[in-house]
Design a protein around this motif. Structure first.
Motif, mmCIF file in Angstrom:
data_model
loop_
_atom_site.group_PDB
_atom_site.id
_atom_site.type_symbol
_atom_site.label_atom_id
_atom_site.label_comp_id
_atom_site.label_asym_id
_atom_site.label_seq_id
_atom_site.Cartn_x
_atom_site.Cartn_y
_atom_site.Cartn_z
ATOM 1 N N ALA A 54 0.834 -1.201 0.000
ATOM 2 C CA ALA A 54 0.000 0.000 0.000
ATOM 3 C C ALA A 54 0.871 1.253 0.000
ATOM 4 C CB ALA A 54 -0.928 -0.010 1.219
ATOM 5 N N LEU A 55 1.968 1.195 0.724
ATOM 6 C CA LEU A 55 2.889 2.327 0.765
ATOM 7 C C LEU A 55 3.520 2.582 -0.603
ATOM 8 C CD1 LEU A 55 4.566 4.414 2.408
ATOM 9 C CD2 LEU A 55 6.182 2.580 2.869
ATOM 10 N N LEU A 56 3.905 1.524 -1.296
ATOM 11 C CA LEU A 56 4.554 1.687 -2.600
ATOM 12 C C LEU A 56 3.613 2.285 -3.633
ATOM 13 C CD1 LEU A 56 6.746 -1.534 -2.977
ATOM 14 C CD2 LEU A 56 7.318 0.679 -1.958
ATOM 15 N N LYS A 57 2.306 2.081 -3.458
ATOM 16 C CA LYS A 57 1.353 2.695 -4.378
ATOM 17 C C LYS A 57 1.332 4.211 -4.229
ATOM 18 C CE LYS A 57 -1.821 -1.251 -4.674
ATOM 19 N NZ LYS A 57 -3.203 -1.735 -4.407
ATOM 20 N N ARG A 58 1.692 4.698 -3.048
ATOM 21 C CA ARG A 58 1.677 6.128 -2.787
ATOM 22 C C ARG A 58 2.984 6.788 -3.191
ATOM 23 N NH1 ARG A 58 -0.252 7.064 3.300
ATOM 24 N NH2 ARG A 58 0.139 9.212 2.589
ATOM 25 N N TYR A 59 4.055 6.033 -3.213
ATOM 26 C CA TYR A 59 5.373 6.594 -3.477
ATOM 27 C C TYR A 59 5.953 6.016 -4.754
ATOM 28 C CZ TYR A 59 6.092 9.125 0.882
ATOM 29 O OH TYR A 59 6.019 10.032 1.896
ATOM 30 N N GLU A 60 6.346 6.898 -5.660
ATOM 31 C CA GLU A 60 6.992 6.459 -6.887
ATOM 32 C C GLU A 60 8.446 6.091 -6.656
ATOM 33 O OE1 GLU A 60 6.536 9.638 -9.655
ATOM 34 O OE2 GLU A 60 4.521 8.994 -10.260
ATOM 35 N N ARG A 61 9.114 6.816 -5.774
ATOM 36 C CA ARG A 61 10.529 6.589 -5.516
ATOM 37 C C ARG A 61 10.741 6.532 -4.008
ATOM 38 N NH1 ARG A 61 10.091 10.262 -9.470
ATOM 39 N NH2 ARG A 61 10.308 12.010 -8.021
ATOM 40 N N THR A 62 11.274 5.425 -3.570
ATOM 41 C CA THR A 62 11.492 5.230 -2.148
ATOM 42 C C THR A 62 12.922 4.855 -1.826
ATOM 43 O OG1 THR A 62 10.890 2.908 -2.394
ATOM 44 C CG2 THR A 62 9.128 4.427 -1.767
ATOM 45 N N GLY A 63 13.776 4.697 -2.817
ATOM 46 C CA GLY A 63 15.033 4.012 -2.596
ATOM 47 C C GLY A 63 14.781 2.523 -2.767
ATOM 48 N N PRO A 64 15.815 1.698 -2.650
ATOM 49 C CA PRO A 64 15.645 0.253 -2.841
ATOM 50 C C PRO A 64 14.655 -0.358 -1.841
ATOM 51 C CG PRO A 64 17.953 0.861 -2.965
ATOM 52 C CD PRO A 64 17.221 2.073 -2.473
ATOM 53 N N VAL A 65 13.884 -1.332 -2.339
ATOM 54 C CA VAL A 65 12.879 -2.015 -1.520
ATOM 55 C C VAL A 65 12.985 -3.513 -1.779
ATOM 56 C CG1 VAL A 65 10.427 -2.293 -0.993
ATOM 57 C CG2 VAL A 65 11.315 -0.046 -1.668
#
Length: 210
Positions: A54-65
């Motif tokens: 759900a978090l990744l849907k909100r953020y286009e760029r987060t650093g490596p995951v």
């Protein structure tokens, strides 16, 4: 006198360790399985996979995951793990059971299989892999924001300074990431408690991967 013969090292271990050391310059601990040492080049923010997606849907760029079983791991700037408790308190999430934790100095995580590599079933994998050739640390969420290798943030969100406890200036990246992660962890916990059979497991301890 009895001798213990060590288990043979898995064929993937040596090239996997070399990839991280040579391509990214990261410290590793030999396996099996190979581990990445935290607190040196990066720390890790860890949360349930359901909240993480759900978090990744909100953020286009987060650093490596990375994804390891039912846990998601987001790389953040070294030193962030020490800041997490105070940051959660400042965001008014202190004392709430979020199943959100950080791994910092002296810790380690299982090394995910690099993109395009064939790994064993159930191995940790990268969802957003690190990019060789660019200083990965420059992309990691931190109190000072992202720098030379790219921008950060939520789709459509503006970037700007923010003041943390103690008068420290901070970019929005780490603050916003932790705030969003806490929110999604709380939502996932509420959903689990309301789902059939979930009430009895609402207090389940977090999964740990060494």
């Amino acid at each position: 006198m009895a001798f213990t013969v060590p288990a043979p090292r898995a064929p993937l271990d040596v090239p996997l360790a070399q990839w991280y050391e040579w391509e990214l310059g990261w410290a590793v601990a030999a396996g099996p399985p190979v581990h990445l040492l935290t607190g040196l080049r990066f720390d890790v923010l860890e949360l349930p996979a359901t909240a993480g997606f759900a978090l990744l849907k909100r953020y286009e760029r987060t650093g490596p995951v990375a994804l390891a079983g039912r846990r998601m791991r987001l790389l953040v700037a070294a030193g962030s793990a020490d800041e997490l408790p105070g940051l959660l308190d400042w965001l008014e999430w202190g004392g709430v059971g979020l199943d959100l934790m950080a791994v910092g100095a002296g810790g380690r995580i299982t090394a995910p299989v690099p993109p395009g590599w064939a790994g064993p079933r159930g191995a940790a994998v990268w969802l957003r892999p690190p990019e060789p050739g660019c200083e990965v640390e420059a992309r990691l969420p931190s109190f000072t924001g992202f720098t030379q290798c790219g921008g950060a943030g939520e789709t459509g969100a503006s970037q700007g300074p923010q003041t943390l406890p103690g008068g420290r200036a901070a970019g929005l990246s780490l603050v916003r990431l932790v705030a969003a992660a806490a929110t999604e962890c709380h939502r996932a916990r509420l959903f689990h408690a309301k789902s059939p059979g979930g009430a009895g497991n609402a207090g389940t301890q977090p999964f740990c991967f060494s």
